[in-house]
Design an enzyme around this catalytic site. Structure first.
Site, PDB file in Angstrom:
ATOM      1  N   HIS A  59      31.560 -45.286   9.465  1.00 51.52           N
ATOM      2  CA  HIS A  59      30.589 -44.547   9.200  1.00 51.52           C
ATOM      3  C   HIS A  59      29.563 -45.226   8.108  1.00 51.52           C
ATOM      4  O   HIS A  59      30.044 -45.506   7.163  1.00 51.52           O
ATOM      5  CB  HIS A  59      31.022 -42.954   8.999  1.00 51.52           C
ATOM      6  CG  HIS A  59      29.596 -42.102   9.426  1.00 51.52           C
ATOM      7  ND1 HIS A  59      28.880 -41.929   8.572  1.00 51.52           N
ATOM      8  CD2 HIS A  59      29.624 -41.306  10.588  1.00 51.52           C
ATOM      9  CE1 HIS A  59      28.098 -41.098   8.956  1.00 51.52           C
ATOM     10  NE2 HIS A  59      28.412 -40.584  10.105  1.00 51.52           N
ATOM     11  N   ASP A  71      33.117 -38.943  16.545  1.00 47.64           N
ATOM     12  CA  ASP A  71      32.994 -39.316  18.048  1.00 47.64           C
ATOM     13  C   ASP A  71      34.540 -39.757  18.477  1.00 47.64           C
ATOM     14  O   ASP A  71      34.769 -39.461  19.624  1.00 47.64           O
ATOM     15  CB  ASP A  71      32.159 -40.632  18.122  1.00 47.64           C
ATOM     16  CG  ASP A  71      30.553 -40.157  17.727  1.00 47.64           C
ATOM     17  OD1 ASP A  71      29.976 -39.326  18.446  1.00 47.64           O
ATOM     18  OD2 ASP A  71      30.088 -41.045  17.079  1.00 47.64           O
TER      19      ASP A  71
END
EC number: 2.3.3.16
Length: 378
Positions: free
Chosen positions: A264, A315
């Site tokens: 991320h 996700d």
């Protein structure tokens, strides 16, 4: 003015916001002072949207009024219904369809001619957009499968009503609560690409529908909203391969492919939203008798964390959570938008409240000192 180049605006402060705070080293996410864990476990999506738009959690009376006013806006105008049908029958890609649908909503909005900075009008527009996206998305998904759309119900909460419209039956409490929690977890996340796109658009004094359409367009890219679909497709590939998860990961990495759902731009540790959804995915798998999806995910996480120092993002676990709810894989990203619209609208309201046109510079690296050669000499 600094000439230091920051590609992707990484690490560049461009605005002040009171909406959400992220500590990437501690794995912490906060909405208006409340930790994401506290909100996900103790507040509904409607409460969180109210918090983002108004700055405080609602009282019981305020929540009742807010939920009622948004539920009343769930029905689609005939023109939007027709567009949804045409896009579904044309087999349009879901995020492209959502982009067109959101833009079309302005044609039927009674506040369409209000000034872009009219806060009261924007709150009414925001309720309509937030309420209508689930209806349009569920109808689009059903029409593609040859089924008739299901009319929304005003007596169901936002999350439960979507699952009802999508599947044609009222969800049980566990599914509704889990989906509501997922919506809370995705509602806002700082100045991500789609949120920043909405802010840039609104900074020109374009209206709310234009700003949200911009955000949907940005979210459609595979480097932003598409990862949850990629994760589930990867897990399905693993399941079909017959390989053990670690073997499958090693083969994938050896082939130069990445494993979606890891890493991320902001978090250096495990995404706090992934921690919560991991628990929900496990519980759903146990209840449904399909524990393999959570088992695959945890084995992949353990290997990549220990061997590669990579941590999962939201996700990675939202994928298996949605799959076990019977949600079609290719509408995972539109569901992301269905949640994140609450945050997008909050950021646009904040931008309008203290607006300055967003206009960065680029460093020119092209040729210099050129002259035009006459056309017959080129």
């Amino acid at each position: 003015m600094s000439d230091e180049l920051k590609k992707g605006l990484e690490g560049v402060l461009v605005a002040e916001s009171s909406l959400s705070y992220i500590d990437g080293d501690e794995g912490k996410l906060v909405y208006r002072g409340y930790t994401i864990d506290d909100l996900a476990r103790n507040a509904s999506f409607e409460e969180v949207v109210y918090l983002l738009w108004h700055g405080e959690l609602p009282t019981a009376d305020e929540l009742g009024s807010f939920k009622s006013s948004m539920a009343e806006e769930r029905h689609l105008d005939d023109g939007v219904q027709q567009l949804v049908r045409e896009l579904a029958e044309a087999d349009e890609e879901p995020m492209a369809a959502l982009r067109s649908i959101v833009s079309s909503l302005s044609a039927y909005d009674p506040d369409a001619d209000a000034e872009p900075t009219d806060e009261a009008a924007n709150l009414r527009k925001g309720r309509r957009i937030t309420a209508k996206i689930p209806t349009a998305l569920a109808a689009f998904s059903r029409i593609r499968e040859g089924d008739d759309p299901v009319e929304p119900r005003e007596d169901l909460d936002h999350a439960a009503n979507f699952l009802y419209m999508l599947n044609g039956e009222e969800p049980d409490e566990v599914l509704a609560d889990t989906f509501d929690m997922a919506l809370v977890l995705h509602a806002d996340h700082g100045l991500n690409a789609s949120t920043f796109s909405a802010m840039v658009t609104s900074s020109t004094l374009a209206d709310l529908h234009a700003a949200i359409t911009s955000a949907v367009g940005a979210l459609s890219g595979s480097l932003h909203g598409g990862a949850n679909q990629d994760v589930m497709e990867a897990l399905l590939e693993l399941d079909e391969s017959g390989k053990e998860p670690v073997e499958w990961v090693e083969d994938r990495l050896d082939a130069g492919e990445r494993v979606p759902g890891f890493g991320h731009r902001v978090y250096n540790v495990k995404d706090p939203r992934a921690k919560i959804l991991s628990e929900e995915s496990e519980a759903l798998g146990e209840a449904a008798g399909t524990p393999q999806w959570h088992n695959y995910s945890t084995e992949i996480e353990e290997y990549l964390t220990e061997e590669k120092g990579l941590a999962p993002n939201v996700d990675f676990y939202s994928a298996s959570t949605y799959y076990q709810m019977g949600i079609p894989v290719d509408i995972y990203t539109p569901i992301f938008a269905m949640s994140r619209v609450g945050g997008w609208i909050a950021h646009v309201l904040e931008q309008y409240d203290d607006n300055r046109l967003i206009r960065p510079r680029g460093r020119y690296v092209g040729p210099d000192d050129r002259t035009v050669t006459p056309i017959d000499e080129r």
